[in-house]
Scaffold this motif. Structure first.
Motif, PDB file in Angstrom:
ATOM      1  N   MET A  14       0.862  -1.172   0.000  1.00  0.00           N
ATOM      2  CA  MET A  14       0.000   0.000   0.000  1.00  0.00           C
ATOM      3  C   MET A  14       0.903   1.227   0.000  1.00  0.00           C
ATOM      4  O   MET A  14       1.830   1.309   0.820  1.00  0.00           O
ATOM      5  CB  MET A  14      -0.918   0.015   1.220  1.00  0.00           C
ATOM      6  CG  MET A  14      -1.924   1.176   1.190  1.00  0.00           C
ATOM      7  SD  MET A  14      -3.365   0.898   2.274  1.00  0.00           S
ATOM      8  CE  MET A  14      -2.586   0.811   3.892  1.00  0.00           C
ATOM      9  N   PRO A  15       0.687   2.170  -0.915  1.00  0.00           N
ATOM     10  CA  PRO A  15       1.527   3.366  -0.957  1.00  0.00           C
ATOM     11  C   PRO A  15       1.593   4.054   0.406  1.00  0.00           C
ATOM     12  O   PRO A  15       0.592   4.142   1.118  1.00  0.00           O
ATOM     13  CB  PRO A  15       0.831   4.245  -2.000  1.00  0.00           C
ATOM     14  CG  PRO A  15       0.107   3.273  -2.883  1.00  0.00           C
ATOM     15  CD  PRO A  15      -0.345   2.179  -1.970  1.00  0.00           C
ATOM     16  N   TRP A  16       2.775   4.545   0.750  1.00  0.00           N
ATOM     17  CA  TRP A  16       2.975   5.114   2.077  1.00  0.00           C
ATOM     18  C   TRP A  16       2.032   6.285   2.353  1.00  0.00           C
ATOM     19  O   TRP A  16       1.545   6.445   3.486  1.00  0.00           O
ATOM     20  CB  TRP A  16       4.424   5.550   2.260  1.00  0.00           C
ATOM     21  CG  TRP A  16       4.815   6.749   1.432  1.00  0.00           C
ATOM     22  CD1 TRP A  16       5.350   6.749   0.189  1.00  0.00           C
ATOM     23  CD2 TRP A  16       4.683   8.117   1.808  1.00  0.00           C
ATOM     24  NE1 TRP A  16       5.568   8.032  -0.254  1.00  0.00           N
ATOM     25  CE2 TRP A  16       5.163   8.897   0.726  1.00  0.00           C
ATOM     26  CE3 TRP A  16       4.214   8.774   2.938  1.00  0.00           C
ATOM     27  CZ2 TRP A  16       5.172  10.286   0.744  1.00  0.00           C
ATOM     28  CZ3 TRP A  16       4.223  10.168   2.963  1.00  0.00           C
ATOM     29  CH2 TRP A  16       4.705  10.910   1.874  1.00  0.00           C
ATOM     30  N   ALA A  17       1.748   7.101   1.338  1.00  0.00           N
ATOM     31  CA  ALA A  17       0.871   8.252   1.549  1.00  0.00           C
ATOM     32  C   ALA A  17      -0.547   7.800   1.900  1.00  0.00           C
ATOM     33  O   ALA A  17      -1.225   8.411   2.738  1.00  0.00           O
ATOM     34  CB  ALA A  17       0.853   9.135   0.300  1.00  0.00           C
ATOM     35  N   GLN A  18      -0.992   6.722   1.267  1.00  0.00           N
ATOM     36  CA  GLN A  18      -2.311   6.175   1.583  1.00  0.00           C
ATOM     37  C   GLN A  18      -2.328   5.619   3.000  1.00  0.00           C
ATOM     38  O   GLN A  18      -3.296   5.799   3.744  1.00  0.00           O
ATOM     39  CB  GLN A  18      -2.651   5.073   0.574  1.00  0.00           C
ATOM     40  CG  GLN A  18      -4.103   4.642   0.570  1.00  0.00           C
ATOM     41  CD  GLN A  18      -5.042   5.725   0.114  1.00  0.00           C
ATOM     42  OE1 GLN A  18      -5.615   6.432   0.937  1.00  0.00           O
ATOM     43  NE2 GLN A  18      -5.188   5.873  -1.203  1.00  0.00           N
ATOM     44  N   SER A  19      -1.255   4.927   3.392  1.00  0.00           N
ATOM     45  CA  SER A  19      -1.150   4.411   4.760  1.00  0.00           C
ATOM     46  C   SER A  19      -1.218   5.550   5.764  1.00  0.00           C
ATOM     47  O   SER A  19      -1.915   5.460   6.783  1.00  0.00           O
ATOM     48  CB  SER A  19       0.167   3.650   4.931  1.00  0.00           C
ATOM     49  OG  SER A  19       0.232   2.522   4.105  1.00  0.00           O
ATOM     50  N   LEU A  20      -0.483   6.609   5.470  1.00  0.00           N
ATOM     51  CA  LEU A  20      -0.439   7.764   6.366  1.00  0.00           C
ATOM     52  C   LEU A  20      -1.822   8.385   6.516  1.00  0.00           C
ATOM     53  O   LEU A  20      -2.259   8.723   7.624  1.00  0.00           O
ATOM     54  CB  LEU A  20       0.556   8.792   5.828  1.00  0.00           C
ATOM     55  CG  LEU A  20       0.914   9.969   6.739  1.00  0.00           C
ATOM     56  CD1 LEU A  20       1.582   9.476   8.010  1.00  0.00           C
ATOM     57  CD2 LEU A  20       1.821  10.946   6.006  1.00  0.00           C
ATOM     58  N   ARG A  21      -2.543   8.524   5.411  1.00  0.00           N
ATOM     59  CA  ARG A  21      -3.890   9.124   5.444  1.00  0.00           C
ATOM     60  C   ARG A  21      -4.861   8.261   6.232  1.00  0.00           C
ATOM     61  O   ARG A  21      -5.599   8.749   7.090  1.00  0.00           O
ATOM     62  CB  ARG A  21      -4.401   9.313   4.021  1.00  0.00           C
ATOM     63  CG  ARG A  21      -5.735  10.046   3.933  1.00  0.00           C
ATOM     64  CD  ARG A  21      -6.230  10.134   2.503  1.00  0.00           C
ATOM     65  NE  ARG A  21      -6.639   8.835   2.000  1.00  0.00           N
ATOM     66  CZ  ARG A  21      -7.839   8.283   2.238  1.00  0.00           C
ATOM     67  NH1 ARG A  21      -8.725   8.923   2.993  1.00  0.00           N
ATOM     68  NH2 ARG A  21      -8.157   7.120   1.713  1.00  0.00           N
ATOM     69  N   LEU A  22      -4.858   6.949   5.957  1.00  0.00           N
ATOM     70  CA  LEU A  22      -5.793   6.047   6.622  1.00  0.00           C
ATOM     71  C   LEU A  22      -5.514   5.932   8.119  1.00  0.00           C
ATOM     72  O   LEU A  22      -6.427   5.680   8.909  1.00  0.00           O
ATOM     73  CB  LEU A  22      -5.731   4.662   5.973  1.00  0.00           C
ATOM     74  CG  LEU A  22      -6.212   4.575   4.521  1.00  0.00           C
ATOM     75  CD1 LEU A  22      -6.000   3.167   3.976  1.00  0.00           C
ATOM     76  CD2 LEU A  22      -7.694   4.966   4.425  1.00  0.00           C
TER      77      LEU A  22
ATOM     78  N   ALA B 163       5.449   3.018   5.540  1.00  0.00           N
ATOM     79  CA  ALA B 163       4.272   2.149   5.487  1.00  0.00           C
ATOM     80  C   ALA B 163       4.392   1.004   6.499  1.00  0.00           C
ATOM     81  O   ALA B 163       3.419   0.646   7.162  1.00  0.00           O
ATOM     82  CB  ALA B 163       4.093   1.599   4.075  1.00  0.00           C
ATOM     83  N   LYS B 164       5.575   0.426   6.607  1.00  0.00           N
ATOM     84  CA  LYS B 164       5.775  -0.669   7.558  1.00  0.00           C
ATOM     85  C   LYS B 164       5.617  -0.181   8.990  1.00  0.00           C
ATOM     86  O   LYS B 164       4.999  -0.866   9.832  1.00  0.00           O
ATOM     87  CB  LYS B 164       7.158  -1.288   7.360  1.00  0.00           C
ATOM     88  CG  LYS B 164       7.441  -2.464   8.276  1.00  0.00           C
ATOM     89  CD  LYS B 164       8.834  -3.032   8.052  1.00  0.00           C
ATOM     90  CE  LYS B 164       9.123  -4.194   9.014  1.00  0.00           C
ATOM     91  NZ  LYS B 164      10.491  -4.742   8.839  1.00  0.00           N
ATOM     92  N   ALA B 165       6.188   0.989   9.297  1.00  0.00           N
ATOM     93  CA  ALA B 165       6.080   1.533  10.646  1.00  0.00           C
ATOM     94  C   ALA B 165       4.622   1.830  11.007  1.00  0.00           C
ATOM     95  O   ALA B 165       4.172   1.534  12.119  1.00  0.00           O
ATOM     96  CB  ALA B 165       6.927   2.800  10.772  1.00  0.00           C
ATOM     97  N   ILE B 166       3.881   2.390  10.072  1.00  0.00           N
ATOM     98  CA  ILE B 166       2.463   2.671  10.311  1.00  0.00           C
ATOM     99  C   ILE B 166       1.713   1.379  10.603  1.00  0.00           C
ATOM    100  O   ILE B 166       0.895   1.294  11.521  1.00  0.00           O
ATOM    101  CB  ILE B 166       1.850   3.401   9.104  1.00  0.00           C
ATOM    102  CG1 ILE B 166       2.400   4.825   9.026  1.00  0.00           C
ATOM    103  CG2 ILE B 166       0.324   3.417   9.192  1.00  0.00           C
ATOM    104  CD1 ILE B 166       2.050   5.558   7.746  1.00  0.00           C
TER     105      ILE B 166
END
Length: 392
Positions: free
Chosen positions: A35-43, A113-116
């Motif tokens: 999953m793209p990191w920006a999407q992970s960050l938003r969700l 993304a992994k950290a999120i």
């Protein structure tokens, strides 16, 4: 040996369906999901995070840390640090001197993304091969885990690794870090973990530096400390992988062997395995899997648990002409009584784990084992004895 405290404060959830945001690509003949990191960050609600900088020569700052000649980046969310090695297009570890700005930027994005996923749970199902299906992942980890749950009573999510290259190859069960992380966080909102560091001597330069690994005999080991329900536990695990070893049949390449010259990928795999094991030891989640793993040989031979398939019953009542004095290692046909007696003797001489053995063949007593199971146990223990594995 030292460890830094780590903490997060946001709610942890793993049952969210993020499958619509999952991307796929093919590499090394496999289809991989992310999953793209920006999407992970938003969700995840944009949790506070930072890219970690490391001390370099002459007081400079570097965006990566050199580990076993390779490079690893790190991201912190509310004090919880997560590492990721810098790799090339084939996922091989890159030498620290070869990484460029694009390599670092791409790895940092993946590390975000992994950290999120590890800290908030958002997207963790992707790392567990559920392709974003959070509900299925949550059910597999353990339905109804609360802050009062005894994780030792929860049937764990079992992952498998093939012991051969063919589709029909048997698998070795293990506890994957995504399931372990999920269970621990669901049961304890204050759960945290950190990688241990030790002073390590560089024999080439004579310099002593703090490193996230230590000398372990002729090889190396990593350490992870978990904090669960206010109690800390540190686990140590050797860095292992494929290596050539001497066997009774000559040199042979075997997996799960201590590595003399690991790379940063080997280090990272050991850290994640150590994290899962530390969680199992401290919380009880997945401990039954380790009981089986400790007993089963990991040399790629065709071995299976006794509940398995056992359509043959090679242990028979021995003919009267076969004497009990025949050596067990001779391979002579045995009665059940002789097989059990030999197993008891081999357990003592090799120091093999009885609980692990019983868990592997899925019984509470050898008297309850099938004939097929007894044959498999004898085979494994004879192999241990032949390799000189003795009780400590």
């Amino acid at each position: 040996m030292s460890s830094s405290s780590s903490r997060k404060g946001d709610a942890f959830t793993i049952d969210r369906d993020v499958s619509d945001f999952v991307k796929t690509y093919k590499a090394n003949g496999k289809e991989l999901c992310f999953m793209p990191w920006a999407q992970s960050l938003r969700l995840a609600g944009r949790p506070s995070m930072k890219l970690v900088e490391f001390d370099g020569p002459g007081g400079t700052k570097l965006p990566f840390r050199e580990i076993f000649g390779g490079a690893a980046v790190a991201v912190e969310i509310a004090g919880q640090r997560v590492y990721l090695p810098v790799q090339n297009a084939s996922f091989a570890a890159m030498a620290a001197g070869e990484v460029d700005a694009r390599n670092l930027s791409d790895t940092q994005a993946r590390c975000r993304a992994k950290a999120i996923a590890m800290v908030t749970g958002v997207g963790l199902s992707i790392y567990a091969d559920f392709k974003g299906d959070g509900a299925a992942f949550a059910k597999a980890v353990g339905a109804g885990i609360t802050h009062e749950t005894d994780l030792g009573l929860i049937p764990p999510l079992v992952s498998g690794k093939k012991r051969g290259k063919s589709e029909s190859s048997d698998t070795t069960d293990f506890l994957g870090w995504p399931a372990a992380i999920a269970a621990a966080n669901l049961a304890d909102p204050a759960f945290g973990w950190s990688i241990e560091e030790w002073d390590v001597l560089d024999t080439a330069t004579g310099e002593v530096t703090a490193q996230p690994y230590m000398r372990y005999g002729t090889g190396w080991a990593v350490g992870v400390t978990v904090t669960y329900r206010g109690h800390e536990h540190t686990e140590i695990l050797p860095i292992m992988g494929m290596a050539e070893v001497d066997t009774a049949n000559g040199k042979k390449k075997m997996d799960n062997q201590p590595l003399v010259n690991p790379d940063v990928n080997d280090w990272n795999k050991a850290v994640m395995r150590c994290l899962a094991k530390a969680i199992a030891v401290e919380t009880g989640y997945g401990l039954s899997i380790y009981a089986k793993m400790d007993f089963v040989e990991e040399d790629g031979s065709e071995q299976e648990p006794a509940a398995a398939r056992g359509t043959v019953t090679p242990i028979t009542q021995k003919a009267s002409s076969v004497t009990a004095a025949q050596p067990a290692a001779s391979g002579a046909v045995q009665s059940r009584e002789e097989a059990i007696r030999e197993i008891e003797e081999l357990l003592k001489s090799t120091g093999a784990d009885r609980a692990g053995m019983l868990a592997w063949i899925e019984v509470s007593s050898l008297d309850d084992a099938t004939d097929t199971a007894l044959v498999q146990v004898v085979k494994v223990l004879r192999g241990k004895a032949a390799r000189g594995e003795k009780a400590a």
